[in-house]
Design a protein around this motif. Structure first.
Motif, PDB file in Angstrom:
ATOM      1  N   GLN A   1       0.853  -1.184   0.000  1.00 35.33           N
ATOM      2  CA  GLN A   1       0.000   0.000   0.000  1.00 35.33           C
ATOM      3  C   GLN A   1       0.891   1.237   0.000  1.00 35.33           C
ATOM      4  OE1 GLN A   1      -2.274   0.085   3.650  1.00 35.33           O
ATOM      5  NE2 GLN A   1      -0.610  -0.821   4.809  1.00 35.33           N
ATOM      6  N   GLY A   2       0.286   2.392  -0.132  1.00 31.51           N
ATOM      7  CA  GLY A   2       1.045   3.636  -0.088  1.00 31.51           C
ATOM      8  C   GLY A   2       1.751   3.962  -1.392  1.00 31.51           C
ATOM      9  N   LEU A   3       2.673   4.913  -1.334  1.00 31.07           N
ATOM     10  CA  LEU A   3       3.401   5.359  -2.518  1.00 31.07           C
ATOM     11  C   LEU A   3       4.207   4.210  -3.115  1.00 31.07           C
ATOM     12  CD1 LEU A   3       4.069   7.892  -4.229  1.00 31.07           C
ATOM     13  CD2 LEU A   3       6.083   8.226  -2.758  1.00 31.07           C
ATOM     14  N   GLY A   4       3.987   3.954  -4.396  1.00 35.47           N
ATOM     15  CA  GLY A   4       4.678   2.857  -5.060  1.00 35.47           C
ATOM     16  C   GLY A   4       3.975   1.523  -4.943  1.00 35.47           C
ATOM     17  N   MET A   5       2.752   1.524  -4.444  1.00 34.38           N
ATOM     18  CA  MET A   5       1.989   0.283  -4.281  1.00 34.38           C
ATOM     19  C   MET A   5       1.927  -0.499  -5.589  1.00 34.38           C
ATOM     20  SD  MET A   5      -1.993  -0.049  -3.149  1.00 34.38           S
ATOM     21  CE  MET A   5      -2.880  -1.598  -3.259  1.00 34.38           C
ATOM     22  N   VAL A   6       2.178  -1.801  -5.505  1.00 30.82           N
ATOM     23  CA  VAL A   6       2.166  -2.660  -6.690  1.00 30.82           C
ATOM     24  C   VAL A   6       0.811  -3.341  -6.846  1.00 30.82           C
ATOM     25  CG1 VAL A   6       4.652  -3.079  -6.704  1.00 30.82           C
ATOM     26  CG2 VAL A   6       3.159  -4.548  -5.331  1.00 30.82           C
ATOM     27  N   ASP A   7       0.619  -3.973  -7.996  1.00 31.65           N
ATOM     28  CA  ASP A   7      -0.637  -4.683  -8.248  1.00 31.65           C
ATOM     29  C   ASP A   7      -0.766  -5.912  -7.353  1.00 31.65           C
ATOM     30  OD1 ASP A   7      -1.258  -2.909 -10.364  1.00 31.65           O
ATOM     31  OD2 ASP A   7      -0.001  -4.080 -11.726  1.00 31.65           O
ATOM     32  N   LEU A   8       0.347  -6.615  -7.159  1.00 29.97           N
ATOM     33  CA  LEU A   8       0.334  -7.836  -6.352  1.00 29.97           C
ATOM     34  C   LEU A   8       1.567  -7.858  -5.460  1.00 29.97           C
ATOM     35  CD1 LEU A   8      -0.923 -10.561  -5.631  1.00 29.97           C
ATOM     36  CD2 LEU A   8       0.361 -11.580  -7.537  1.00 29.97           C
ATOM     37  N   TYR A   9       1.342  -7.736  -4.163  1.00 29.03           N
ATOM     38  CA  TYR A   9       2.433  -7.777  -3.187  1.00 29.03           C
ATOM     39  C   TYR A   9       2.997  -9.191  -3.091  1.00 29.03           C
ATOM     40  CZ  TYR A   9       4.642  -8.040   1.426  1.00 29.03           C
ATOM     41  OH  TYR A   9       5.516  -8.270   2.463  1.00 29.03           O
ATOM     42  N   MET A  10       4.321  -9.285  -3.084  1.00 25.03           N
ATOM     43  CA  MET A  10       5.001 -10.560  -2.866  1.00 25.03           C
ATOM     44  C   MET A  10       6.114 -10.372  -1.843  1.00 25.03           C
ATOM     45  SD  MET A  10       5.364 -12.288  -6.636  1.00 25.03           S
ATOM     46  CE  MET A  10       3.968 -12.480  -7.744  1.00 25.03           C
ATOM     47  N   TRP A  11       6.518 -11.463  -1.237  1.00 19.68           N
ATOM     48  CA  TRP A  11       7.597 -11.415  -0.247  1.00 19.68           C
ATOM     49  C   TRP A  11       8.560 -12.561  -0.508  1.00 19.68           C
ATOM     50  CZ3 TRP A  11       7.747 -15.713   3.091  1.00 19.68           C
ATOM     51  CH2 TRP A  11       6.585 -16.496   3.116  1.00 19.68           C
ATOM     52  N   ASP A  12       9.702 -12.519   0.175  1.00 18.76           N
ATOM     53  CA  ASP A  12      10.627 -13.637   0.041  1.00 18.76           C
ATOM     54  C   ASP A  12      10.971 -14.208   1.407  1.00 18.76           C
ATOM     55  OD1 ASP A  12      12.750 -12.226   1.196  1.00 18.76           O
ATOM     56  OD2 ASP A  12      13.769 -11.841  -0.676  1.00 18.76           O
ATOM     57  N   GLY A  13      11.398 -15.466   1.410  1.00 16.50           N
ATOM     58  CA  GLY A  13      11.719 -16.135   2.662  1.00 16.50           C
ATOM     59  C   GLY A  13      12.778 -17.207   2.482  1.00 16.50           C
TER      60      GLY A  13
END
Length: 277
Positions: A108-120
């Motif tokens: 969310q916020g400035l630069g919000m992408v269409d689909l949030y992803m993370w790494d682990g």
């Protein structure tokens, strides 16, 4: 434009290190440096977006931070990258970001992408102790609800092996740290946690040729991956293939809802009724 991947300058060409402006910010000099490359890459990729081709998502940045008072221009740079991709034809598939950990950056916020992803990387990179595992995460369903409950739960980069530095234990040890047993436990925990998009780093590492690697790693980039540097298929490859067959044969898993995390039902005599209610 940035990939990390134990590559020299994270994939940036060497000449960019001579620029006066700070990399990966919205500085005009830096923006002018990457714009021709990214514009060309986006235009080349655009015709192959799903369903016309195999591209199902485009990652705007890799393990990127957001702007702060002491480190400005980061989120603004993210906006510039996303706008460039869209203006050059990336409009049919989601633009994503690979957050280092489940921190919610650019969800969310400035630069919000269409689909949030993370790494682990739950087992880390200590190949000298391949029998030392971390606990699986039981908080992933709740984390999804707290970050982006309206979107698919996606992990853009999950541990498929480990790099080995100079003087390290060797890639056979790295394979043992992240082998088929690891895949059997941690990947299935992801599916059980509602993750419907999982990308592995790496499936095949291969060889570092020429000036490709950063100074911390050597010529081999076997990575303990499912496919070895010499292209031998490992038992981990077979385990992942088996999981893939299950996922293809069980499409309803994409719309399933996790009931609970942990082993709450193991010793409950009414577990079948509870799970089916």
């Amino acid at each position: 434009p940035y990939i990390n991947a134990e590559t020299s300058a994270g994939g940036f060409p060497g000449w960019t290190t001579n620029l006066a402006s700070k990399a990966r910010t919205n500085a005009t000099e830096w923006t002018n440096a990457w714009t021709p490359y990214l514009s060309g890459a986006a235009k080349s990729a655009a015709p192959f977006q799903y369903p016309a081709g195999p591209i199902i998502a485009v990652q705007a940045e890799n393990e990127f931070v957001v702007s702060t008072p002491t480190d400005p221009g980061r989120s603004e740079a993210m906006v510039l990258v996303e706008n460039n991709l869209r203006s050059n034809g990336i409009t049919k598939v989601p633009i994503t970001h690979n957050d280092p950990g489940t921190n919610g950056r650019y969800a969310q916020g400035l630069g919000m992408v269409d689909l949030y992803m993370w790494d682990g990387y739950p087992n880390g990179f200590l190949c000298a102790s391949p029998g030392q595992w971390s606990e699986v995460r039981s908080d992933l369903p709740q984390t999804h609800l707290s970050i982006d409950p309206a979107e698919a739960w996606a992990v853009g980069e999950f541990q498929g092996g480990s790099f080995d530095p100079w003087g390290g234990s060797g890639y056979q040890q790295c394979y043992q740290l992240t082998g088929e047993e690891f895949a059997n436990v941690f990947y299935k925990n992801n599916y059980a946690s509602g993750i419907v998009y999982q990308n592995l780093y790496m499936t095949f590492g291969g060889t570092n040729w020429g000036n490709l690697p950063e100074p911390t790693v050597y010529t081999s980039y076997d990575y303990g991956a499912p496919i070895k540097e010499d292209r031998t298929l490992t038992p981990k490859y077979s385990e992942i293939k088996l999981q893939s067959h299950f996922l293809h044969a069980s499409p309803d898993i994409l719309v399933s809802t996790p009931v609970a995390a942990g082993t709450n039902f193991t010793n409950n005599a009414n577990r079948d009724e509870l799970l089916c209610s």
